[in-house]
Design an enzyme around this catalytic site. Structure first.
Site, PDB file in Angstrom:
ATOM      1  NE  ARG A   1      45.196   0.547 -17.613  1.00  0.00           N
ATOM      2  CZ  ARG A   1      46.482   0.292 -17.807  1.00  0.00           C
ATOM      3  NH1 ARG A   1      47.146   0.892 -18.764  1.00  0.00           N
ATOM      4  NH2 ARG A   1      47.099  -0.570 -17.045  1.00  0.00           N
TER       5      ARG A   1
ATOM      6  CG  HIS B   1      53.525  -0.728 -22.078  1.00  0.00           C
ATOM      7  ND1 HIS B   1      52.334  -0.713 -22.770  1.00  0.00           N
ATOM      8  CD2 HIS B   1      53.264  -1.369 -20.920  1.00  0.00           C
ATOM      9  CE1 HIS B   1      51.396  -1.322 -22.058  1.00  0.00           C
ATOM     10  NE2 HIS B   1      51.938  -1.722 -20.918  1.00  0.00           N
TER      11      HIS B   1
ATOM     12  NE  ARG C   1      56.582  -1.494 -15.132  1.00  0.00           N
ATOM     13  CZ  ARG C   1      55.257  -1.581 -15.169  1.00  0.00           C
ATOM     14  NH1 ARG C   1      54.607  -2.265 -14.259  1.00  0.00           N
ATOM     15  NH2 ARG C   1      54.593  -0.987 -16.127  1.00  0.00           N
TER      16      ARG C   1
ATOM     17  CG  ASN D   1      56.533  -4.447 -11.496  1.00  0.00           C
ATOM     18  OD1 ASN D   1      56.014  -3.438 -10.992  1.00  0.00           O
ATOM     19  ND2 ASN D   1      56.131  -4.957 -12.643  1.00  0.00           N
TER      20      ASN D   1
ATOM     21  CD  GLU E   1      57.418  -4.961 -19.543  1.00  0.00           C
ATOM     22  OE1 GLU E   1      56.694  -5.978 -19.428  1.00  0.00           O
ATOM     23  OE2 GLU E   1      56.997  -3.814 -19.393  1.00  0.00           O
TER      24      GLU E   1
END
Ligand code: ADP
Length: 401
Positions: free
Chosen positions: A240, A179, A90, A9, A382
């Site tokens: 965010r 996601h 990813r 990642n 993940e």
């Protein structure tokens, strides 16, 4: 072929990796390299020897991956002995093009490069990781697993924004959702824990980490999700804003003379919990709240209220709900958030058990036995999902050839 997949990642100045047994989900080694390109780097590797750290400067992502390979050679496990089956990457944005994990070749790299305007903060770093890994592992199959792919099943009425229709063709403006790897993983886990077939379940999945998103999952397919064209839309996150009146942008340009980049930066990096209370880390926010800080209290309320609105909306979208699943750092660990989000929803058949919620047991069930909607706390993984999907694709390709 072995079951071992190296999952990568790559961020703009970081590289996270994990050596995963795709069969069992065990991570045989994990590492994080940060501050790539700075005068002092930071490398962490956890393997059979325990955890090691170093602070050598690493100028590029290639230097970082070489440092990771050195750590494998020095501290194990030996990648030569294990014989990797694949490298899984990813990739944040797969646009409308990638609905499934895909083998990486020059054509895929070109297509992901074309998507950079949709994910300028993420895709360039993911591409850098891909290019470096292709150079260092030229003989291994490499697989891109997209954060957006799981949401490619959204129906047009859920992914279409009510803007001039040519914006979609000219600029790719629509909801993509993110996601997806996490939402798909915990959906499968939820079915497993409930002893039901995923195809028969309606789920609301709440991924509450640094980034936060909700998804409505019907029969294993995502039918609605809160993140949009970018990961900025939807729930309140660490830094965010989530949902915002689109007129705010124009107002700030006209009235405050801000540039588009300044506004983008403020909404992505200085808003959310950090903007409201000065802390983006939920544990730090919880401490402030416990000490009676009114800004932290408001931030908590805004955060939970937004999630509750999405639970209500997705309940309506799905019609019936079998389970609500909380995952990621906050979803998994904050009993207060789960209680605040689901408070007062008994008429919807949602009954949280305060004792189970305070300290979830291994099965993750935190609703009462008579709750019509099960509430589950399920850790996401993940890396395992990326490893599984990469191995599945590579095995299929090998069988076909
Ligand atoms: P990412 O989205 O980066 O993978 P995580 O899923 O690790 O993030 O979630 C990070 C968030 O989870 C942080 O805000 C962190 O404070 C929060 N978190 C982690 N542990 C706890 C805890 N025990 N209680 C409350 N929040 C927690």
């Amino acid at each position: 072929m072995s079951d071992y997949v190296l999952v990568i990642n790559a961020g703009s100045s970081s590289l996270k990796y994990s050596l995963v047994d795709a069969g069992s989900g065990e991570a045989l080694a994990e590492g994080l390299i940060e501050r790539i390109g700075e005068s002092e780097g930071h490398q962490q590797h956890r393997g059979p020897d325990g955890e090691t750290e170093s602070s050598d400067a690493l100028a590029t992502h290639e230097d970082a991956l070489r440092a990771a390979l050195d750590a494998f050679a020095k501290h194990g496990p030996s990648l030569d002995d294990l014989e990797l089956a694949a490298v899984g990457h990813r990739v944040v944005h797969g646009g409308a093009k990638f609905a499934v994990p895909s083998l990486i070749d020059d054509a895929l790299v070109a297509e992901v490069t074309d998507l950079v305007p949709l994910a300028p903060l993420h895709n360039p770093a993911n591409l850098e990781g891909i290019e470096v890994a292709r150079r260092l592992f030229p003989d291994l199959p490499q697989v891109a697993v997209f954060d957006t792919a799981f949401h490619q099943t959204l129906p047009p009425h859920a992914y279409t924004y009510a803007v001039p229709s040519e914006w979609l063709d000219d600029h790719g403006i629509r909801r993509y959702g993110f996601h997806g790897t996490s939402h798909s993983f915990v959906s499968e886990q939820a079915a497993h824990r409930l002893g039901r077939d995923l195809a028969d379940l309606n789920l609301i999945v709440l991924h509450l980490g640094n980034g936060c998103s909700a998804a409505a999952v019907q029969g294993g397919e995502s039918v609605e999700t809160s993140m949009g064209m970018t990961p900025l839309e939807g729930l309140v996150m660490g830094t965010r804003s989530g949902d915002l009146d689109p007129a705010v942008h124009g107002h700030l340009v006209r009235e405050a003379g801000w540039s588009v980049d300044e506004i983008d930066n403020a909404l992505n990096k200085k808003s959310g919990l950090k903007g409201l209370a000065g802390e983006n880390d939920f544990r730090a926010l919880a401490k402030l709240r416990a000490a009676g800080d009114p800004k932290a209290e408001l931030a908590f309320d805004v955060y939970c209220h937004r999630i509750k609105k999405y639970v209500g909306a997705y309940y309506a979208v799905l019609g019936t709900v079998d389970a609500i699943v909380f995952t990621a750092g906050v979803g998994q660990h904050s009993a207060d958030v789960r209680a605040a989000v689901l408070h007062g929803l008994e008429r919807l058949g949602i009954r949280l058990d305060p004792v189970r919620n305070a300290d979830p047991a291994e099965d993750g069930l935190v609703s009462t036995d008579d709750s019509e909607v099960a509430v589950l706390v399920i850790p996401t993984n993940e890396e395992w999902q990326i490893a599984r999907q990469a191995l599945e694709l590579v095995t299929k390709e090998e069988t076909a050839s």
